[in-house]
Design an enzyme around this catalytic site. Structure first.
Site, PDB file in Angstrom:
ATOM      1  N   LYS A 104       9.717  19.901  49.360  1.00 35.80           N
ATOM      2  CA  LYS A 104       9.803  18.120  48.636  1.00 35.80           C
ATOM      3  C   LYS A 104       8.931  18.061  49.862  1.00 35.80           C
ATOM      4  CE  LYS A 104      11.678  14.408  46.569  1.00 35.80           C
ATOM      5  NZ  LYS A 104      10.860  13.144  47.549  1.00 35.80           N
TER       6      LYS A 104
ATOM      7  N   LYS B  54       3.114   9.860  45.589  1.00 33.13           N
ATOM      8  CA  LYS B  54       2.878   8.945  44.533  1.00 33.13           C
ATOM      9  C   LYS B  54       2.127   8.567  44.581  1.00 33.13           C
ATOM     10  CE  LYS B  54       8.253   8.986  44.260  1.00 33.13           C
ATOM     11  NZ  LYS B  54       9.114   9.270  45.149  1.00 33.13           N
TER      12      LYS B  54
ATOM     13  N   ASP C 100      -4.226   4.480  43.328  1.00 32.08           N
ATOM     14  CA  ASP C 100      -4.800   3.421  43.636  1.00 32.08           C
ATOM     15  C   ASP C 100      -5.955   3.245  42.819  1.00 32.08           C
ATOM     16  OD1 ASP C 100      -6.916   2.442  45.960  1.00 32.08           O
ATOM     17  OD2 ASP C 100      -5.538   3.102  47.391  1.00 32.08           O
TER      18      ASP C 100
ATOM     19  N   THR D 129      13.294   4.473  39.391  1.00 35.06           N
ATOM     20  CA  THR D 129      15.013   4.337  39.189  1.00 35.06           C
ATOM     21  C   THR D 129      15.350   3.140  40.087  1.00 35.06           C
ATOM     22  OG1 THR D 129      15.068   6.544  40.506  1.00 35.06           O
ATOM     23  CG2 THR D 129      14.524   6.601  38.332  1.00 35.06           C
TER      24      THR D 129
ATOM     25  N   ARG E 223      20.537  15.332  50.079  1.00 32.18           N
ATOM     26  CA  ARG E 223      20.823  15.669  51.233  1.00 32.18           C
ATOM     27  C   ARG E 223      22.178  16.315  50.765  1.00 32.18           C
ATOM     28  NH1 ARG E 223      21.462   9.103  50.918  1.00 32.18           N
ATOM     29  NH2 ARG E 223      20.275   9.985  49.064  1.00 32.18           N
TER      30      ARG E 223
HETATM   31  O1  C5P Z   1      18.925  13.083  48.704  1.00 30.06           O
HETATM   32  P1  C5P Z   1      18.900  13.186  47.492  1.00 30.06           P
HETATM   33  O2  C5P Z   1      18.970  14.125  47.209  1.00 30.06           O
HETATM   34  O3  C5P Z   1      19.176  11.514  47.043  1.00 30.06           O
HETATM   35  O4  C5P Z   1      17.158  13.551  47.620  1.00 30.06           O
HETATM   36  C1  C5P Z   1      17.071  13.048  46.555  1.00 30.06           C
HETATM   37  C2  C5P Z   1      14.934  12.732  47.059  1.00 30.06           C
HETATM   38  O5  C5P Z   1      14.339  12.800  45.712  1.00 30.06           O
HETATM   39  C3  C5P Z   1      14.782  11.631  48.072  1.00 30.06           C
HETATM   40  O6  C5P Z   1      13.612  12.085  48.779  1.00 30.06           O
HETATM   41  C4  C5P Z   1      14.161  10.746  46.843  1.00 30.06           C
HETATM   42  O7  C5P Z   1      13.289   9.542  47.794  1.00 30.06           O
HETATM   43  C5  C5P Z   1      14.024  11.878  46.229  1.00 30.06           C
HETATM   44  N1  C5P Z   1      13.268  10.608  44.478  1.00 30.06           N
HETATM   45  C6  C5P Z   1      14.930  10.586  44.403  1.00 30.06           C
HETATM   46  N2  C5P Z   1      14.901   9.325  42.526  1.00 30.06           N
HETATM   47  C7  C5P Z   1      13.848   8.925  41.900  1.00 30.06           C
HETATM   48  C8  C5P Z   1      12.375   9.094  43.237  1.00 30.06           C
HETATM   49  C9  C5P Z   1      12.944  10.136  44.280  1.00 30.06           C
HETATM   50  O8  C5P Z   1      16.227  11.031  45.222  1.00 30.06           O
HETATM   51  N3  C5P Z   1      14.117   8.069  41.255  1.00 30.06           N
END
Ligand code: C5P
Length: 234
Positions: free
Chosen positions: A37, A66, A69, A123, A215
């Site tokens: 991603k 995302k 526009d 979220t 992460r």
């Molecule tokens: O590191 P982590 O597993 O928290 O990363 C989650 C990814 O998903 C990040 O790129 C974050 O921006 C994205 N994301 C999220 N929650 C959402 C939408 C997108 O954590 N509701």
């Protein structure tokens, strides 16, 4: 609903702004186990090259920009994304019916077109945040409204929390419907800044079709092994 490419079960969120770091992570991960991603941080810092590096290594790419526009601009952005040969593109459902229809038409429905999904409500937004911008009846109602609009306009699915996945599967059913869920944490790993986390196995059991995991993989001492362990536990 379009016939779209098969999606990987896991997209690793490559949230980095540095070429060396991005290439290092791409080299550490096995393209047969995940997609990548690429979001606003990496894309803004590194541009379409970041997509190309991942494609060269054989990863399917979720371009998480995302789009939100006017319909014509979103349609052109979707075309540009499709030209990058990505597997998955997203827009904000709150851009409205005409924007969603324009995005759907621009992406097309051929087998090699990217799948097209929408974000309903971020979220990070709570009921009070929504009230402040004129949405009086809360997040759950707004998520439902926007998810129905996303289905009605022929998009392939939604991004949502794994806790909402089961209700989203009703709108985007089995064969082609996509329910893509972030906020996933293997049992025992750090929650970081995520609050309502779900394990990978539970997210899939709830109806998620692809998991976004950042992460727990990218910050691990050995990202390749961390990914293998998550896959093995599914
Ligand atoms: O590191 P982590 O597993 O928290 O990363 C989650 C990814 O998903 C990040 O790129 C974050 O921006 C994205 N994301 C999220 N929650 C959402 C939408 C997108 O954590 N509701």
């Amino acid at each position: 609903m379009a016939r779209q490419r098969a999606q990987p079960r896991i997209y690793v969120a490559l949230d980095a702004a540095n070429e060396g770091r991005v290439r290092e992570l791409l080299a550490a991960l096995d393209p047969s186990l995940c997609g990548i991603k690429i979001g606003k941080e990496a894309f803004t810092a590194l541009g379409p090259r970041a997509v190309e590096w991942a494609r060269e290594r054989g990863f399917p790419v979720f371009l998480d920009l995302k789009f939100h526009d006017i319909p014509n601009t979103v349609a052109q952005a979707c075309r540009a994304a499709a030209d990058l040969d990505v597997a998955l593109v997203n827009v904000h459902a709150s851009g409205g019916r005409r924007m969603l229809e324009a995005a759907r038409e621009a992406i097309g429905a051929s087998e090699d077109a990217p799948a097209l999904i929408a974000v309903t409500v971020l979220t990070s937004m709570e009921d009070a945040d929504l009230a402040e911008i004129g949405v009086a009846d809360g997040a759950e109602a707004q998520v439902g409204r926007l998810a129905r609009l996303t289905a009605e306009t022929g998009l392939d699915g939604v991004v949502c929390s794994a806790r909402e996945a089961a209700s989203m599967r009703v709108l985007f059913p089995a064969e082609t419907g996509l329910v893509v869920t972030p906020g996933v944490r293997p049992a025992g790993s750090a929650r970081d800044d995520q609050r309502r986390v779900v394990t990978p196995a539970d997210a899939l059991a709830n109806g998620a079709t692809s998991l976004v995991i950042g992460r727990p993989i990218t910050a691990a001492a050995d990202p390749g092994k961390a990914l293998e362990a998550i896959v093995a536990a599914l």
